[in-house]
Design an enzyme around this catalytic site. Structure first.
Site, short mmCIF file in Angstrom:
data_model
loop_
_atom_site.label_atom_id
_atom_site.label_comp_id
_atom_site.label_asym_id
_atom_site.label_seq_id
_atom_site.Cartn_x
_atom_site.Cartn_y
_atom_site.Cartn_z
CG HIS A 31 -2.03 0.94 1.21
ND1 HIS A 31 -2.36 1.71 0.11
CD2 HIS A 31 -2.91 1.31 2.19
CE1 HIS A 31 -3.38 2.49 0.41
NE2 HIS A 31 -3.73 2.27 1.67
CG ASP B 222 3.25 4.23 -4.68
OD1 ASP B 222 3.24 5.11 -3.81
OD2 ASP B 222 2.42 3.31 -4.71
CG HIS C 105 -4.00 1.54 -9.09
ND1 HIS C 105 -5.37 1.60 -9.02
CD2 HIS C 105 -3.54 2.18 -8.00
CE1 HIS C 105 -5.72 2.26 -7.93
NE2 HIS C 105 -4.63 2.62 -7.29
#
Length: 454
Positions: free
Chosen positions: A282, A391, A333
């Site tokens: 996460h 990210d 994702h």
């Protein structure tokens, strides 16, 4: 602990682990056969519908008339407002927008100028921690991991609240604003103590400066000289804004909603969300991206050679390179497949600072990872659509800002606090039913045997 005692302890643990593995196993195929929605995911990869929300919409696909899921370019919608419109406003009129987004997520509307000015003042007034908190709760109990210290500090704030069990709308909003405003200060203080105790470096505590945005406050209290450029603060403000929420189904927000549904206090619910976000699947992924970038830089001779980079990515997927996980961090994702709007925003806005600060090699290498990974996934695993997620670029931005990797995930927590609080309010005020999914029992019936019969 003495060497013999440590050896005995290891033997004991090996014994206990063998005993567990001897009596416990669940075949993944059983989940498929029984129709278990592992990870609360449907067979087509979409999330199981578990609730309703007005806070945020994460759009990565649309359903056709016959029920098929068709991937589309990703959209992130805060209370009906596309984040791309917020980004445009931030740069068109050179404004910090995170505080505006906090208001939007909590209350459901865009604040006017007077409301925003008042709200910014309220947040600024709550950035300083309660008297004695830093000394008693942070300095006296340091942590090598700042995320654990954030969770413990949030729980500790319960003791500094005159009415911590208040579940009224007024009570939860009061606690939410206190947490949103105070967490950046807690983060920087926790990091400074970590530096002193675990890294053997000097620490310094700067007091909040009135009138600063959240991004400016973080940079001013983090840096020893308290100096930063306007462009640096704007880029950090952008990171805070795009991370502020991601729907009710992401792991940390769902954790917050699960605890909130039980009727527990705000501090317990938010601490659980922080614990969830710490996980590398996460919020900890941006740290993994930076480690992966180091592997690529070391393993690829020419960082601009697409064939060489492509082959290294192939080796990562084959568990022959990187950390051996077989994962290309920053790619893929749960909802977005064509594009993650947050990654697109960060890539666009980070480019100039990357070249200005001498990070052009790292930036262009990440761009190559984004470009080449989908075709490598398709060749190696048959995956049709894989896109970069937020990210992939956020960690590099933090590095360019001179921020320690110790704070990459804590910054995510600060960003996501408004979303967590908005979803908690919604869960408590409107859902009003404890979240309790079912698990099918697979154990074999056995009779109790006396100790002599075993």
């Amino acid at each position: 602990m003495a060497q013999g005692a440590m050896a005995m302890d290891n033997q004991s643990m090996e014994f206990l682990c063998r005993e567990y593995l001897k009596n416990n196993y669940i075949d993944p195929e059983t989940s498929e056969r029984l129709g278990v929605k592992r990870g609360l995911r449907n067979a087509d990869g979409t999330g199981v519908l578990a609730g309703l929300t007005n806070v945020c919409d994460v759009v990565g696909y649309q359903r056709t008339g016959d029920g098929r899921v068709v991937p589309i370019p990703g959209k992130l919608i805060y209370r009906g407002v596309n984040i791309n419109e917020i980004v445009h406003e931030a740069y068109e009129h050179d404004r910090f927008v995170f505080e505006e987004v906090i208001w939007l997520l909590l209350f459901g509307s865009l604040p006017n100028a007077d409301e925003l000015e008042t709200f910014r003042a309220i947040l600024a007034a709550h950035r300083e921690l309660p008297e004695g908190f830093a000394e008693d709760m942070i300095m006296k109990a340091p942590s090598p991991n700042v995320m654990n210290k954030l969770a413990r500090s949030v729980l500790a704030l319960y003791s500094y609240d005159d009415d911590p069990e208040d579940l009224s709308l007024e009570g939860i909003l009061r606690q939410s604003i206190r947490l949103i405003a105070g967490l950046p200060t807690i983060m920087v203080n926790a990091y400074q103590v970590k530096r002193r105790v675990y890294d053997r470096q000097s620490m310094y505590f700067h007091l909040p400066i009135p009138g600063q945005s959240t991004a400016e406050h973080i940079l001013a209290t983090y840096r020893a000289d308290q100096k930063f450029t306007h462009e640096e603060a704007k880029l950090l403000d952008l990171c805070l804004m795009v991370h502020a929420d991601h729907g009710g189904g992401n792991n940390s927000t769902f954790a917050c909603r699960v605890l909130s549904s039980s009727g527990t206090d705000t501090y317990s619910a938010i601490a659980a969300a922080i614990g969830s976000l710490k996980g590398p699947k996460h919020g900890g992924a941006n740290h993994k991206v930076m480690q992966q970038l180091g592997h690529i830089q070391a393993g690829v001779h020419n960082h601009r050679d697409e064939d060489e980079v492509r082959e290294f990515l192939r080796r990562i997927l084959r568990r022959q390179a990187g950390d051996g996980s077989g994962l290309i961090y920053g790619m893929g994702h749960a909802v977005y497949t064509v594009s993650d709007p947050r990654a697109q925003v960060l890539r666009e806005k980070a480019r100039s600072l990357a070249y200005e600060k001498g990070f052009e090699d790292e930036f262009e290498l990440l761009c190559l990872v984004e470009k080449l990974s989908p075709e490598v996934f398709a060749e190696e695993r048959g995956t049709k659509l894989v896109c970069a997620n937020v990210d992939l670029y956020s960690g590099l931005i933090y590095r360019m800002l001179g921020i320690s990797e110790d704070l990459f995930t804590p910054l995510f927590a600060i960003s996501r606090m408004p979303g967590w609080c908005a979803h908690r309010v919604e869960e408590v005020v409107f859902a009003n039913r404890i979240i309790r999914p079912a698990y099918k029992y697979l154990g074999v019936r056995q009779k109790y045997k006396s100790i002599e019969e075993r």
